[in-house]
Design a protein around this motif. Structure first.
Motif, mmCIF file in Angstrom:
data_model
loop_
_atom_site.group_PDB
_atom_site.id
_atom_site.type_symbol
_atom_site.label_atom_id
_atom_site.label_comp_id
_atom_site.label_asym_id
_atom_site.label_seq_id
_atom_site.Cartn_x
_atom_site.Cartn_y
_atom_site.Cartn_z
ATOM 1 N N PHE A 52 46.397 37.577 38.650
ATOM 2 C CA PHE A 52 47.785 37.798 39.077
ATOM 3 C C PHE A 52 47.847 38.913 40.101
ATOM 4 O O PHE A 52 47.042 39.843 40.068
ATOM 5 N N TYR A 53 48.823 38.833 40.993
ATOM 6 C CA TYR A 53 49.248 40.000 41.761
ATOM 7 C C TYR A 53 50.631 40.332 41.239
ATOM 8 O O TYR A 53 51.585 39.580 41.469
ATOM 9 N N GLY A 54 50.750 41.406 40.507
ATOM 10 C CA GLY A 54 52.019 41.693 39.848
ATOM 11 C C GLY A 54 52.291 40.613 38.822
ATOM 12 O O GLY A 54 51.459 40.342 37.965
ATOM 13 N N ASP A 55 53.459 39.979 38.928
ATOM 14 C CA ASP A 55 53.808 38.931 37.963
ATOM 15 C C ASP A 55 53.422 37.547 38.458
ATOM 16 O O ASP A 55 53.549 36.565 37.737
ATOM 17 N N ILE A 56 52.987 37.490 39.719
ATOM 18 C CA ILE A 56 52.751 36.171 40.305
ATOM 19 C C ILE A 56 51.321 35.730 40.043
ATOM 20 O O ILE A 56 50.363 36.450 40.374
ATOM 21 N N GLN A 57 51.195 34.568 39.460
ATOM 22 C CA GLN A 57 49.857 34.063 39.174
ATOM 23 C C GLN A 57 49.254 33.463 40.444
ATOM 24 O O GLN A 57 49.860 32.610 41.089
ATOM 25 N N ILE A 58 48.071 33.955 40.784
ATOM 26 C CA ILE A 58 47.420 33.489 42.005
ATOM 27 C C ILE A 58 46.328 32.482 41.673
ATOM 28 O O ILE A 58 46.202 31.446 42.306
ATOM 29 N N LEU A 59 45.529 32.804 40.661
ATOM 30 C CA LEU A 59 44.428 31.912 40.307
ATOM 31 C C LEU A 59 44.750 31.162 39.019
ATOM 32 O O LEU A 59 45.230 31.760 38.051
ATOM 33 N N HIS A 60 44.501 29.869 39.026
ATOM 34 C CA HIS A 60 44.744 29.040 37.844
ATOM 35 C C HIS A 60 43.432 28.423 37.396
ATOM 36 O O HIS A 60 42.910 27.536 38.064
ATOM 37 N N ASN A 61 42.904 28.917 36.293
ATOM 38 C CA ASN A 61 41.698 28.344 35.690
ATOM 39 C C ASN A 61 40.583 28.069 36.702
ATOM 40 O O ASN A 61 40.076 26.957 36.786
ATOM 41 N N VAL A 62 40.233 29.088 37.450
ATOM 42 C CA VAL A 62 39.164 28.900 38.430
ATOM 43 C C VAL A 62 37.813 29.027 37.736
ATOM 44 O O VAL A 62 37.553 29.999 37.032
ATOM 45 N N SER A 63 36.982 28.034 37.910
ATOM 46 C CA SER A 63 35.623 28.088 37.365
ATOM 47 C C SER A 63 34.646 27.793 38.491
ATOM 48 O O SER A 63 34.874 26.871 39.274
ATOM 49 N N LEU A 64 33.602 28.565 38.556
ATOM 50 C CA LEU A 64 32.556 28.221 39.522
ATOM 51 C C LEU A 64 31.237 28.797 39.058
ATOM 52 O O LEU A 64 31.185 29.628 38.149
ATOM 53 N N GLU A 65 30.188 28.328 39.678
ATOM 54 C CA GLU A 65 28.859 28.722 39.239
ATOM 55 C C GLU A 65 27.976 28.894 40.471
ATOM 56 O O GLU A 65 28.084 28.113 41.416
ATOM 57 N N VAL A 66 27.161 29.931 40.456
ATOM 58 C CA VAL A 66 26.225 30.128 41.556
ATOM 59 C C VAL A 66 24.836 30.222 40.937
ATOM 60 O O VAL A 66 24.578 31.107 40.118
ATOM 61 N N GLY A 67 23.976 29.312 41.301
ATOM 62 C CA GLY A 67 22.626 29.311 40.741
ATOM 63 C C GLY A 67 21.697 30.208 41.533
ATOM 64 O O GLY A 67 21.981 30.570 42.680
ATOM 65 N N LYS A 68 20.586 30.594 40.917
ATOM 66 C CA LYS A 68 19.642 31.494 41.572
ATOM 67 C C LYS A 68 19.112 30.878 42.871
ATOM 68 O O LYS A 68 18.718 29.732 42.900
ATOM 69 N N GLY A 69 19.130 31.680 43.934
ATOM 70 C CA GLY A 69 18.582 31.238 45.206
ATOM 71 C C GLY A 69 19.485 30.319 46.003
ATOM 72 O O GLY A 69 19.091 29.834 47.064
ATOM 73 N N GLU A 70 20.682 30.053 45.499
ATOM 74 C CA GLU A 70 21.591 29.154 46.197
ATOM 75 C C GLU A 70 22.448 29.888 47.229
ATOM 76 O O GLU A 70 22.662 31.101 47.115
#
Lengths: 294, 235
Positions: free
Chosen positions: B10-28
């Motif tokens: 959130f920034y203040g009361d405003i939701q900016i990110l909604h259930n963000v999922s990500l993955e970074v593998g080794k060497g990628e």
């Protein structure tokens, strides 16, 4: 008016200038990093002088350890002031007017504490170096005390410059001044950087107070004039620039001393502030003025 | 190496990110794509604890780092090269680079890291005593990346490294990133607006829209995907 008289007056101006430079360098360093003006800076100068007086006159401690004790006590006082009052302010982030109100209050507190504890009688400290030095077949004379002020100031300023420009601590101070958030992201403990900066800044004022105490008497109000003059030197040299404060201090010191020679004693402040006003017209950012960096 | 599991920020009361999922593998090299205001920088700020996520999990090498203060990230082996570079403008290039190794005390290791950075970006060596604020945009970006390399990071997070730079310079910078990936096995999480270029050098990519991940997949597949082409590559 003889040449030797003029040379002596310029020399006196340099002595005065170096004391302003020490006070101004501390103010500028603080502005550069914390973006605050310390209105109690002159009172740290006063407290330094009193600590030295206590050590040397009251405690009968020999001069050199006495001076060192004075500086250490003043640094401890700065540390206490920083942690108890300035740090909570920094935590709030963007602090607007509050540093002015805080440090003005501190100034009143320190002056009145000094008045209560030490009384209103002017106190004296003997000259640290009670000799007169003659140069160029006696055409230039300077008292040992004044020569000592020049030497000590030069050493302290050189030491300060080396710390700021060459050491890891100096890099941390400059980085915090220029981009606090990212400096902290790189692992700098910006809170301690602020504390260290405040202690260094206050100690510079205290050293100036201790060195000048034998020439001027020690009293609770001795810091007020120095405070304003120190600030004027900073603005002249470029607020936030330590080099600027040193150059500004020397310019104002020499100008004051020359105006005493050519005009009269009453004119010295007029000339000093006139230089400041002209500078503000011509280049408001000061001689070394830039984005408020150290 | 880095796992982000359904974070909400959130920034203040405003939701900016909604259930963000990500993955970074080794060497990628993983790229986060998206238009302005999609939440890319907010995602990075949440990962680096500069604007902490309200909920969700962030793991680095299988350890939770949601509560790790941002100043400890260099110790973990994570470097951030922020948007707008955040160099210290009145400090020399060398001092800026040395700030990158602030948490380290081994002088010889710091000096060899400095030499390695000069090796990758010889320009910085030429300009080592110049104030960082007087460098050209490309040199500043090199300096910012160089500063991030001083700790030999395992993971480097770059926010818009190509912003405002001439194409020749951008190519040089991306060449350097590829070299670091193949030679030093550095992992990258990259935010880019220059989708074509970013996808060409990435292994995988995520596309963000309105604070959510909408597309994810292999970079080469995305390059040929009609959807991505239309929205981000202007083809």
């Amino acid at each position: 008016m003889s040449v030797s008289y003029l040379t002596n007056q310029i020399l006196n101006g340099i002595v005065l200038g170096f004391s302003y430079a020490l006070v101004g360098a501390g103010l500028s360093l603080l502005w550069g990093t914390l973006k605050m003006i310390n209105l109690a800076h002159g009172d740290l100068y006063m407290m330094g002088a009193y600590f030295a007086w206590l050590a040397i006159r009251v405690g009968k401690i020999p001069i050199i350890p006495g001076i060192i004790i004075g500086v250490i006590c003043a640094a401890a006082l700065c540390l206490f002031i920083q942690i108890s009052t300035v740090r909570p302010l920094v935590r709030q982030g963007d602090f607007g007017m509050s540093p002015y109100i805080l440090t003005m209050g501190l100034s009143i507190l320190l002056q009145n504490t000094a008045l209560l504890v030490y009384g209103e009688r002017y106190q004296n400290i003997p000259y640290y170096l009670d000799k007169v030095y003659k140069f160029f077949n006696g055409s230039v004379t300077i008292s040992g005390q004044r020569l000592l002020i020049i030497v000590v100031s030069l050493v302290v300023i050189l030491f300060l410059m080396i710390i700021i420009k060459r050491t890891k601590l100096g890099r941390a101070i400059r980085a915090t001044a220029q981009d606090r958030e990212f400096a902290s992201m790189l692992g700098v403990n910006t809170k301690s950087v602020y504390t260290v900066t405040y202690v260094i800044s206050g100690s510079l004022a205290a050293i100036a107070g201790i060195m000048l105490a034998p020439i001027y008497s020690v009293n609770p109000w001795m810091g007020t004039a120095v405070q304003t003059k120190g600030l004027a030197c900073c603005v002249l040299g470029g607020l936030g620039s330590v080099e600027g404060a040193i150059v500004g201090g020397l310019i104002i010191g020499i100008a004051e001393s020359l105006s005493v020679t050519f005009l009269s004693k009453e004119w010295k402040d007029v000339v000093a502030y006139l230089i400041l006003i002209v500078m503000l017209w011509v280049k408001p950012s000061g001689i070394f003025g830039k984005r408020g960096a150290v | 190496m880095l796992k982000v599991k359904s974070i909400n920020a959130f920034y203040g009361d405003i939701q900016i990110l909604h259930n963000v999922s990500l993955e970074v593998g080794k060497g990628e090299i993983v790229t986060l794509l998206g238009s302005n205001g999609a939440g890319k920088t907010t995602t990075i700020k949440a990962i680096c604890n500069l604007n902490p996520a309200k909920s969700g999990e962030i793991l680095f090498l299988d350890k939770h780092i949601e509560k790790t203060p941002s100043y400890k990230f260099p110790h973990l082996g994570i470097s951030l090269v922020p948007e707008g570079r955040h160099l210290f403008p009145d400090m020399s290039v060398k001092d800026n680079l040395l700030m990158g190794a602030y948490g380290q005390n081994d002088k010889s290791a710091i000096n060899s890291a400095l030499e390695e950075v000069y090796d990758i970006f010889p320009r910085l060596k030429e300009r080592s005593s110049q104030q960082a604020g007087t460098l050209s945009g490309g040199e500043q970006q090199m300096c910012a990346i160089g500063r991030g390399l001083m700790i030999h990071p395992m993971l480097m997070i770059l926010d818009e490294p190509s912003l405002g730079l001439a194409p020749v310079i951008v190519d040089k910078i991306f060449d350097a990133l590829k070299l670091l990936q193949t030679r030093d096995n550095v992992t990258f999480l990259l935010i880019e607006q220059n989708a074509q270029l970013a996808l060409e050098c990435s292994n995988r990519a995520y596309v963000m829209e309105n604070g959510s991940i909408v597309i994810e997949g292999k970079a080469e597949e995305m390059l040929s995907s009609k959807e991505v082409q239309k929205a981000y590559l202007g083809l």
